[in-house]
Design a protein around this motif. Structure first.
Motif, PDB file in Angstrom:
ATOM      1  N   THR A  69       0.860  -1.181   0.000  1.00  0.00           N
ATOM      2  CA  THR A  69       0.000   0.000   0.000  1.00  0.00           C
ATOM      3  C   THR A  69       0.897   1.231   0.000  1.00  0.00           C
ATOM      4  N   LEU A  70       0.708   2.093  -0.984  1.00  0.00           N
ATOM      5  CA  LEU A  70       1.627   3.207  -1.199  1.00  0.00           C
ATOM      6  C   LEU A  70       0.989   4.548  -0.833  1.00  0.00           C
ATOM      7  N   ARG A  71       1.839   5.419  -0.314  1.00  0.00           N
ATOM      8  CA  ARG A  71       1.487   6.823  -0.106  1.00  0.00           C
ATOM      9  C   ARG A  71       2.619   7.678  -0.661  1.00  0.00           C
ATOM     10  N   SER A  72       2.266   8.850  -1.153  1.00  0.00           N
ATOM     11  CA  SER A  72       3.265   9.761  -1.710  1.00  0.00           C
ATOM     12  C   SER A  72       3.353  11.012  -0.847  1.00  0.00           C
ATOM     13  N   HIS A  73       4.539  11.254  -0.293  1.00  0.00           N
ATOM     14  CA  HIS A  73       4.784  12.445   0.532  1.00  0.00           C
ATOM     15  C   HIS A  73       5.416  13.521  -0.356  1.00  0.00           C
ATOM     16  N   MET A  74       4.708  14.612  -0.541  1.00  0.00           N
ATOM     17  CA  MET A  74       5.149  15.683  -1.445  1.00  0.00           C
ATOM     18  C   MET A  74       5.652  16.886  -0.652  1.00  0.00           C
ATOM     19  N   LYS A  75       6.721  17.504  -1.174  1.00  0.00           N
ATOM     20  CA  LYS A  75       7.196  18.768  -0.624  1.00  0.00           C
ATOM     21  C   LYS A  75       7.565  19.703  -1.769  1.00  0.00           C
ATOM     22  N   VAL A  76       7.145  20.966  -1.685  1.00  0.00           N
ATOM     23  CA  VAL A  76       7.543  21.965  -2.676  1.00  0.00           C
ATOM     24  C   VAL A  76       8.920  22.494  -2.284  1.00  0.00           C
ATOM     25  N   LEU A  77       9.886  22.321  -3.189  1.00  0.00           N
ATOM     26  CA  LEU A  77      11.261  22.753  -2.916  1.00  0.00           C
ATOM     27  C   LEU A  77      11.493  24.212  -3.296  1.00  0.00           C
ATOM     28  N   GLU A  78      10.971  24.607  -4.432  1.00  0.00           N
ATOM     29  CA  GLU A  78      11.137  25.991  -4.887  1.00  0.00           C
ATOM     30  C   GLU A  78      10.110  26.284  -5.965  1.00  0.00           C
ATOM     31  N   SER A  79       9.933  27.561  -6.253  1.00  0.00           N
ATOM     32  CA  SER A  79       9.012  27.974  -7.311  1.00  0.00           C
ATOM     33  C   SER A  79       9.505  29.287  -7.905  1.00  0.00           C
ATOM     34  N   ARG A  80       9.212  29.464  -9.181  1.00  0.00           N
ATOM     35  CA  ARG A  80       9.612  30.709  -9.853  1.00  0.00           C
ATOM     36  C   ARG A  80       8.737  30.944 -11.061  1.00  0.00           C
ATOM     37  N   LEU A  81       8.557  32.213 -11.381  1.00  0.00           N
ATOM     38  CA  LEU A  81       7.811  32.571 -12.577  1.00  0.00           C
ATOM     39  C   LEU A  81       8.715  32.448 -13.795  1.00  0.00           C
ATOM     40  N   SER A 132      10.070  34.519 -19.556  1.00  0.00           N
ATOM     41  CA  SER A 132       9.462  34.909 -20.830  1.00  0.00           C
ATOM     42  C   SER A 132       7.944  34.929 -20.767  1.00  0.00           C
ATOM     43  N   ARG A 133       7.348  34.199 -19.800  1.00  0.00           N
ATOM     44  CA  ARG A 133       5.888  34.096 -19.683  1.00  0.00           C
ATOM     45  C   ARG A 133       5.513  34.316 -18.221  1.00  0.00           C
ATOM     46  N   PRO A 134       5.321  35.561 -17.802  1.00  0.00           N
ATOM     47  CA  PRO A 134       5.063  35.836 -16.384  1.00  0.00           C
ATOM     48  C   PRO A 134       3.760  35.248 -15.856  1.00  0.00           C
ATOM     49  N   SER A 135       2.859  34.807 -16.722  1.00  0.00           N
ATOM     50  CA  SER A 135       1.630  34.160 -16.247  1.00  0.00           C
ATOM     51  C   SER A 135       1.793  32.643 -16.132  1.00  0.00           C
ATOM     52  N   LEU A 136       3.031  32.169 -16.325  1.00  0.00           N
ATOM     53  CA  LEU A 136       3.345  30.752 -16.199  1.00  0.00           C
ATOM     54  C   LEU A 136       4.370  30.579 -15.088  1.00  0.00           C
ATOM     55  N   GLY A 137       4.083  29.709 -14.122  1.00  0.00           N
ATOM     56  CA  GLY A 137       5.005  29.468 -13.031  1.00  0.00           C
ATOM     57  C   GLY A 137       5.535  28.050 -13.047  1.00  0.00           C
ATOM     58  N   LEU A 138       6.744  27.890 -12.533  1.00  0.00           N
ATOM     59  CA  LEU A 138       7.371  26.571 -12.429  1.00  0.00           C
ATOM     60  C   LEU A 138       7.538  26.227 -10.957  1.00  0.00           C
ATOM     61  N   VAL A 139       7.084  25.023 -10.594  1.00  0.00           N
ATOM     62  CA  VAL A 139       7.164  24.558  -9.212  1.00  0.00           C
ATOM     63  C   VAL A 139       7.997  23.281  -9.182  1.00  0.00           C
ATOM     64  N   ARG A 140       8.991  23.262  -8.300  1.00  0.00           N
ATOM     65  CA  ARG A 140       9.876  22.096  -8.170  1.00  0.00           C
ATOM     66  C   ARG A 140       9.440  21.278  -6.966  1.00  0.00           C
ATOM     67  N   PHE A 141       9.075  20.015  -7.233  1.00  0.00           N
ATOM     68  CA  PHE A 141       8.557  19.121  -6.209  1.00  0.00           C
ATOM     69  C   PHE A 141       9.575  18.031  -5.869  1.00  0.00           C
ATOM     70  N   HIS A 142       9.487  17.539  -4.629  1.00  0.00           N
ATOM     71  CA  HIS A 142      10.174  16.302  -4.260  1.00  0.00           C
ATOM     72  C   HIS A 142       9.124  15.351  -3.706  1.00  0.00           C
ATOM     73  N   PHE A 143       9.206  14.071  -4.125  1.00  0.00           N
ATOM     74  CA  PHE A 143       8.272  13.052  -3.667  1.00  0.00           C
ATOM     75  C   PHE A 143       9.032  11.895  -3.028  1.00  0.00           C
ATOM     76  N   ASP A 144       8.519  11.432  -1.895  1.00  0.00           N
ATOM     77  CA  ASP A 144       8.957  10.173  -1.295  1.00  0.00           C
ATOM     78  C   ASP A 144       7.766   9.232  -1.365  1.00  0.00           C
ATOM     79  N   LEU A 145       7.869   8.212  -2.215  1.00  0.00           N
ATOM     80  CA  LEU A 145       6.825   7.205  -2.318  1.00  0.00           C
ATOM     81  C   LEU A 145       7.136   6.111  -1.308  1.00  0.00           C
TER      82      LEU A 145
END
Length: 335
Positions: free
Chosen positions: A97-109, A112-125
């Motif tokens: 039985t699996l669970r995924s633990h997510m953490k947001v490491l960083e984010s930035r706009l 070239s496209r200020p209405s688009l953001g990038l989010v960097r995730f880390h997962f421990d399954l």
């Protein structure tokens, strides 16, 4: 509805649980990764692992399903440009039985496209014993709260974002093919063409409904107004088909060796991969040709009789455009 602004660094969430049955493992492996230790309980006992286990690509796809159900389907997600790193730390076995633990490491706009953001995730399954079976680090694209529609801009946006992230791949030449089967025979820089595969709309939707049910993967009408402009394959579908082609390629090598009265070399499991890039969307009707290039190798310090082989892998569509790339590693039998 999660937008870019709702995913600040430090945010943590847990998704699941998700039960993995023997039938789940067999069904995925028979389609995409039919190595003995994934599809045959008896053969698995004599394998590198010693028991039936899930394909690593299945684990990645299950993590995607947990993320989709837990957050992505209620967000402004516009897909991922790729995966920085995956490590397969422990096998996923029938009954886990699996669970995924997510953490947001960083984010930035996007610059070239200020209405688009990038989010960097880390997962421990993790499994039911809270043992981490897989880790994954990757970026996902999200629209901001006030974003205008991006309909049909997926080709240019995805490639630009993927190329801007660490580990972007330069174009590579493909040297002549060599089919030497054992670790000692592998030549650095040689490339094998694994095969080609045409993605159909039916297969794209079928895979996505199981593992990545974002609208641009499951609904042709909704996909037309998405970033990608048309129905396109999940990145995990593209990656799983690479594995399918690799297994078929190894099966051909095995048959050739047996026909010559030789014993073919065995391959063990993979510890993981890095720098996966989904450079362009794979649309219904696209034909992707997959290749793998040996980049380095070294004897295994922990597994006598085995070596660790590193390889760069690509997928190219019918227009000659590279749509997919990653760096992998695998245990390979020595003479």
């Amino acid at each position: 509805m999660y937008t870019f602004e709702d995913l600040p660094p430090g945010l943590t969430q847990t998704y699941g649980p998700l039960h993995v049955s023997k039938d789940d493992i067999l069904s995925f492996a028979r389609e995409y990764d039919a190595q003995p230790f994934h599809v045959d309980e008896v053969a698995a006992k004599d394998s590198f692992i010693g028991t039936l286990i899930a394909s690593g690509w299945h684990s990645c796809s299950l993590n995607m399903r947990l993320l989709a159900e837990g957050m992505i389907l209620n967000s402004t997600s516009m897909g991922s440009p790729g995966i920085e790193e995956v490590k397969w730390l422990k096998p996923v076995r029938p009954g886990d039985t699996l669970r995924s633990h997510m953490k947001v490491l960083e984010s930035r706009l996007s610059k070239s496209r200020p209405s688009l953001g990038l989010v960097r995730f880390h997962f421990d399954l993790a499994n039911q014993a809270d043992e981490t079976v897989m880790t994954q680090t990757n970026w996902v694209m999200f629209a901001t709260k006030d974003a205008e529609p991006f309909a049909g801009e997926g080709r240019s946006v995805l490639a630009a974002v993927a190329d801007s992230l660490p580990g972007a791949h330069p174009k590579r030449e493909f040297p002549p093919v060599s089919a030497n089967p054992y670790f000692e025979d592998l030549v650095i820089g040689e490339t094998d063409e694994l095969g080609s595969y045409t993605f159909t709309a039916e297969e794209i939707v079928r895979f996505a409904k199981q593992f990545d049910p974002q609208r641009f993967h499951v609904d042709p009408e909704a996909a037309r107004t998405s970033l990608f402009g048309a129905l396109c394959a999940s990145g995990w579908h593209t990656a799983s088909v690479w594995m399918k082609q690799m297994v078929a390629h190894r099966d051909r090598i095995r048959a050739y060796a047996l026909a010559r009265g030789e014993r073919p070399a065995r391959l063990g499991p993979s510890p993981g991969f890095t720098n996966m890039k989904w450079l362009k969307p794979v649309y219904a009707g696209d034909t992707i040709t997959y290749r793998t290039t040996v980049t380095s190798k070294r004897p295994s310090a922990s597994r006598p009789g085995w070596g660790l082989v590193f390889h760069h892998n690509t997928g190219t569509n019918q227009h000659g455009e590279e749509v997919f790339a990653f760096d992998g590693m695998v245990f390979w039998e020595r003479r």
